[in-house]
Scaffold this active site. Structure first.
Site, short mmCIF file in Angstrom:
data_model
loop_
_atom_site.label_atom_id
_atom_site.label_comp_id
_atom_site.label_asym_id
_atom_site.label_seq_id
_atom_site.Cartn_x
_atom_site.Cartn_y
_atom_site.Cartn_z
N THR A 82 -4.42 4.06 -2.61
CA THR A 82 -4.70 4.94 -3.75
C THR A 82 -5.94 5.75 -3.41
OG1 THR A 82 -5.85 3.08 -4.79
CG2 THR A 82 -3.63 3.57 -5.58
N ALA A 83 -6.00 6.97 -3.91
CA ALA A 83 -7.07 7.89 -3.52
C ALA A 83 -8.32 7.74 -4.38
CB ALA A 83 -6.56 9.33 -3.63
N SER A 110 -6.15 4.45 1.83
CA SER A 110 -5.65 5.81 1.73
C SER A 110 -6.44 6.73 2.65
CB SER A 110 -5.77 6.31 0.28
OG SER A 110 -5.53 7.70 0.21
N TYR A 134 -0.68 11.01 5.69
CA TYR A 134 0.33 12.03 5.42
C TYR A 134 0.66 12.72 6.73
CZ TYR A 134 -1.11 11.41 0.55
OH TYR A 134 -1.39 10.88 -0.68
N SER A 264 9.41 2.93 -2.22
CA SER A 264 8.37 3.49 -3.09
C SER A 264 8.80 4.85 -3.60
CB SER A 264 7.06 3.64 -2.30
OG SER A 264 6.06 4.27 -3.10
N HIS A 266 6.23 6.56 -4.99
CA HIS A 266 4.85 7.03 -5.13
C HIS A 266 4.30 6.71 -6.53
CE1 HIS A 266 2.37 9.42 -2.29
NE2 HIS A 266 1.59 9.61 -3.34
N ARG A 302 3.46 -5.89 -12.47
CA ARG A 302 2.37 -6.27 -13.37
C ARG A 302 2.23 -7.78 -13.57
NH1 ARG A 302 1.75 -1.78 -12.27
NH2 ARG A 302 1.49 0.07 -13.62
N GLY A 321 -0.98 -0.93 -6.80
CA GLY A 321 -1.95 0.15 -6.74
C GLY A 321 -2.81 0.22 -7.98
N ARG A 322 -2.22 0.63 -9.10
CA ARG A 322 -3.00 0.81 -10.33
C ARG A 322 -3.71 -0.47 -10.78
NH1 ARG A 322 1.64 4.22 -11.29
NH2 ARG A 322 1.02 6.40 -11.62
#
Length: 378
Positions: A82-83, A110, A134, A264, A266, A302, A321-322
């Site tokens: 994650t950015a 990332s 990327y 994924s 994304h 989750r 990620g989140r």
């Protein structure tokens, strides 16, 4: 001294993180592409699968350990790329790496990190680190970025194959955040190289370099199946193809050199109205059967039960990620460790109640899709 927050679910950390993040950071981390249909579907899909436990198994010990690309991990959950972690915490990716290493799981850094990539593995020598990238327009720049990853201590390259252009995001940034993104604090440091174009853009200032980065990465980057072997050659590392959503795409990626495939969409942030990752996982596992290729999955995970379902349907590991960002925003490296420890406990409990003493003992017989289950009752 105030007591450190300790939640009892990932949702608790999401709620707490929202209090600590500013509006733009919350929007950036939580939003999806276009109407966010895929973002919503990613979470809904996990609820459509039911568990089928085994009882009277005489189980006294649960072993959650497994491997990823041959590297031992404490349980089958790893950190997705994650950015801009500095949005969440001043210690940024270093705090995330510390939490992941303490939990005994792999972290994917990332390429859009606010910490130079070489500093992360060297600061956490006991950790397992993959590097996401990327496809960059300028092959000389891309080659330069890849060439030293092995030396820095990375164990694999995660190639994002679903981003030839950036998607439409309806949630924007305030002028203050745009200004911050174009400052030294948030600079996309990994794209500053000695390559001529990169060097020239950097010398012009932060804003010019940010524009250069966007042009190189998100304006029709020239990715193809041949890119997989090219990345392997440049890096000398295994390549994981991330962004796979069909069995045919998975098999083609493997036939062109991918060492693993990562199911994924994304996190619902690229093409909207794609299927949930869980719904396509069995198709992809079937497509690469017999090739000794590992399959990973992300998006919408989750709970420990979600992890159990993914393993049952053929995933070698689950990436989150989140939730990691929510832990980071709540309590830095301790918050990241909290999230991973919480999911580990939930998975252990789920395995105990389902009658599965080890990761290898979790099979497709332990889950059933809701529609199939309900149909059997008619």
């Amino acid at each position: 001294m105030s007591r450190r927050f300790r939640g009892t679910s990932v949702a608790d950390y999401e709620e707490e993180a929202r209090k600590n993040l500013d509006g733009d950071a919350n929007n950036f981390y939580s939003s999806g592409a276009d109407g966010e249909a895929t973002l919503t579907e990613n979470r809904s899909a996990w609820k459509r699968y039911r568990l089928r436990p085994r009882v009277l198994r005489g189980i006294t010990n649960i072993d959650l350990s497994t491997t990823i690309l041959g590297h031992p991990i404490s349980f089958p959950v790893c950190v997705a790329p994650t950015a801009w972690h500095r949005f969440a915490h001043l210690d940024a990716e270093q705090a995330t790496a510390k939490g992941a290493a303490a939990a005994g799981v792999a972290m994917t850094l990332s390429s859009v990190s606010t910490t130079p990539c070489h500093q992360v593995p060297t600061s956490h020598p006991r950790g397992i680190f993959f590097m996401q990238c990327y496809v960059v327009k300028n092959p000389a720049l891309h080659r330069m970025m890849l060439s030293r990853l092995r030396e820095f201590g990375f164990k694999a390259v995660v190639l994002s194959v679903d981003c030839p252009v950036i998607s439409n995001r309806r949630v924007g940034f305030s002028s203050a955040t745009v200004k911050r993104l174009m400052s030294e604090e948030m600079q996309v440091i990994n794209y500053i190289q000695e390559e001529a174009e990169s060097k020239s853009a950097n010398e012009k200032g932060y804003r010019e370099f940010f524009d250069f980065f966007i042009d190189q990465v998100h304006n029709s980057s020239p990715a193809s199946l041949d890119t997989i072997r090219w990345v392997k050659t440049c890096s000398g590392l295994p390549v994981i193809a991330k962004g796979i959503l069909t069995g045919k795409a998975a098999r083609k990626a493997v036939d062109h050199g991918a060492d693993a495939v990562w199911v994924s969409n994304h996190g619902g942030r690229q093409l909207d109205y794609t299927p949930s990752t869980l719904d396509v996982l069995p198709e992809i596992v079937e497509a690469v059967k017999g090739t000794n290729t590992e399959v990973y999955i992300d998006s919408g995970v989750r709970t420990g039960a979600d992890i159990f379902k993914a393993i049952a349907l053929g995933a070698q590991a689950v990436f989150i990620g989140r939730p990691v960002l929510w832990g980071l925003a709540t309590a830095g490296s301790n918050g990241v460790l909290d999230i991973l420890s919480l999911l580990r406990r939930e998975l252990e409990l789920c395995m105990t109640l389902a009658g599965c003493p080890s990761i290898d003992s979790i099979t497709a017989d332990h889950v059933i899709q809701e529609g199939e289950y309900l149909a059997s009752k008619l």
